[in-house]
Motif scaffolding. Structure first.
Motif, PDB file in Angstrom:
ATOM      1  N   VAL A  90       0.902  62.999 -37.374  1.00 33.80           N
ATOM      2  CA  VAL A  90       0.498  62.395 -36.330  1.00 33.80           C
ATOM      3  C   VAL A  90      -1.013  62.198 -36.738  1.00 33.80           C
ATOM      4  N   ASN A  91      -1.375  61.086 -37.352  1.00 31.20           N
ATOM      5  CA  ASN A  91      -3.012  60.974 -37.787  1.00 31.20           C
ATOM      6  C   ASN A  91      -3.560  59.935 -36.852  1.00 31.20           C
ATOM      7  N   GLU A  92      -4.865  59.711 -37.127  1.00 29.91           N
ATOM      8  CA  GLU A  92      -5.663  58.935 -36.204  1.00 29.91           C
ATOM      9  C   GLU A  92      -5.313  57.519 -36.413  1.00 29.91           C
ATOM     10  N   VAL A  95      -2.271  57.405 -33.996  1.00 32.41           N
ATOM     11  CA  VAL A  95      -2.693  57.195 -32.571  1.00 32.41           C
ATOM     12  C   VAL A  95      -3.380  56.009 -32.010  1.00 32.41           C
ATOM     13  N   TYR A 116      -0.333  64.934 -30.306  1.00 33.69           N
ATOM     14  CA  TYR A 116      -1.546  64.892 -31.072  1.00 33.69           C
ATOM     15  C   TYR A 116      -2.517  65.602 -30.170  1.00 33.69           C
ATOM     16  N   THR A 120      -3.976  69.201 -30.837  1.00 35.74           N
ATOM     17  CA  THR A 120      -5.602  69.175 -31.260  1.00 35.74           C
ATOM     18  C   THR A 120      -6.081  70.348 -30.472  1.00 35.74           C
ATOM     19  N   GLN A 125      -0.676  71.194 -35.856  1.00 40.47           N
ATOM     20  CA  GLN A 125      -0.493  70.101 -36.318  1.00 40.47           C
ATOM     21  C   GLN A 125       0.688  69.401 -35.580  1.00 40.47           C
TER      22      GLN A 125
END
Length: 357
Positions: A90-92, A95, A116, A120, A125
């Motif tokens: 799950v990356n920016e 998101v 996420y 965080t 991860q």
């Protein structure tokens, strides 16, 4: 360094609750529905994000789980841009797309976002596995008779691929070496042809393409559907709701929930059998259609989903498709285990994690 045991927190957001589970490799240590508290269910789904996160964290802490022992968080994938199957970090970008409902609004969009947020906060991860938008379809499979409209790949990717791997294991083979036809039968029905690890053709059960299901109308003759849209007096949203949420078995038997079907099956089986006969015919026909995509070279067929719990329905389908290949039954769908297993394959470096772009 690869560890022998990994702890994975799994999150599956539902309309009125969030299902949470903690796995050690393939073993479930804890699973429970976290009913929403202090959340207005009528508010925008994205507005529920922070409170849902707090509810999950409080529940994990309340059962005495040491957060530092959790290696990863996995959320149910939502309506992203089309991607190939696999386990994704799950990356920016993911998101942002889910926060903006880039491909539609659905409660599953919260899965990756909650994973996420929690990951965080815990400095680990977050992942998703095989979301419904998995698109591995052949280009030719997307074409229709109207050049401006193409078929979309939206299906029960998570369960279909998990069943594909389980079936491959049963056959003492690798999923990537087989040609399978898998029918997921539930609120929606999707039948996919899996060729060497990719679903190269599948009906879009989310929008109602293919066989009817527990609540969807399935494919309807074009002329009659156009006529209905003009004659019914319903707005577009009302008609869509009718076709996607108020049709199929629900309409035939005048019921609302899966529990109602169970009751009716016990009290009036002949009435239910009449509908199952129609459904079995349509599912079998879809399986036959998908088998032609690989020229009949099908190693095995699988029936899965909640409706696969009914032996009568399974047998009626089997009678029509047994000439194609052996049929295997995998009742229900284990979403939480499938998410945990997809994450575990990446953590153990059996598969490479994928990046969402």
């Amino acid at each position: 360094m690869i560890k022998n045991i990994y702890r994975i927190l799994v999150i599956n957001p539902l309309v009125e609750s969030t299902r949470v589970a903690l796995y050690e490799n393939n073993e479930c240590l804890y699973e429970q529905l976290v009913v929403l508290t202090d959340v207005n269910l009528n508010m925008d789904i994205m507005a529920q994000r922070n409170q849902r996160k707090q509810n999950i964290i409080q529940r994990i802490q309340s059962i005495g789980i040491d957060i530092s022992t959790i290696d990863a968080v996995c959320g149910r994938g939502g309506l992203l841009r089309p991607i190939e199957g696999g386990t994704y970090l799950v990356n920016e970008q993911m998101v942002e797309d889910l926060s903006n409902s880039i491909n539609g609004t659905h409660v599953s969009n919260l899965g990756a976002l909650l994973a996420y947020d929690i990951a965080t906060e815990w400095n680990i991860q977050a992942y998703i596995v095989d979301p419904v938008v998995v698109d591995e379809m052949l280009d030719i499979a997307k074409k229709t008779g109207l050049p401006s409209i193409e078929r979309k790949s939206i299906f029960h990717a998570l369960n279909q691929k998990a069943v594909g791997r389980s079936l491959a294991n049963h056959l003492h083979a690798q999923y990537e070496d087989l040609c399978l036809v898998i029918a997921h039968m539930g609120g929606g029905i999707t039948v996919g042809v899996h060729q060497y690890g990719q679903v190269i053709d599948v009906n879009n059960g989310f929008d109602g393409d293919g066989p009817f299901s527990f609540e969807r109308a399935g494919s309807i003759p074009n002329k009659d559907l156009i006529q209905l849209s003009f004659d019914s007096g319903m707005a577009k949203e009302e008609l869509q709701y009718q076709l996607i949420n108020r049709s199929g078995i629900k309409a035939y038997l005048d019921i609302e929930r899966g529990a109602d079907l169970n009751i009716l099956w016990k009290s009036q089986p002949d009435k239910v059998k009449e509908v199952f006969d129609i459904l079995a015919y349509q599912v079998a026909k879809e399986i036959g259609k998908m088998s032609t995509v690989v020229s009949g070279n099908v190693n095995a067929i699988a029936l899965t989903g909640d409706l696969a719990r009914y032996d009568y329905l399974n047998q009626k389908i089997l009678e029509q498709v047994s000439w194609i290949a052996d049929t295997h039954i995998y009742p229900g769908e284990n979403v939480m285990l499938a998410l945990a297993q997809g994450t575990l394959r990446v953590l153990k470096e059996i598969e490479k994690v994928k990046q969402y772009n």
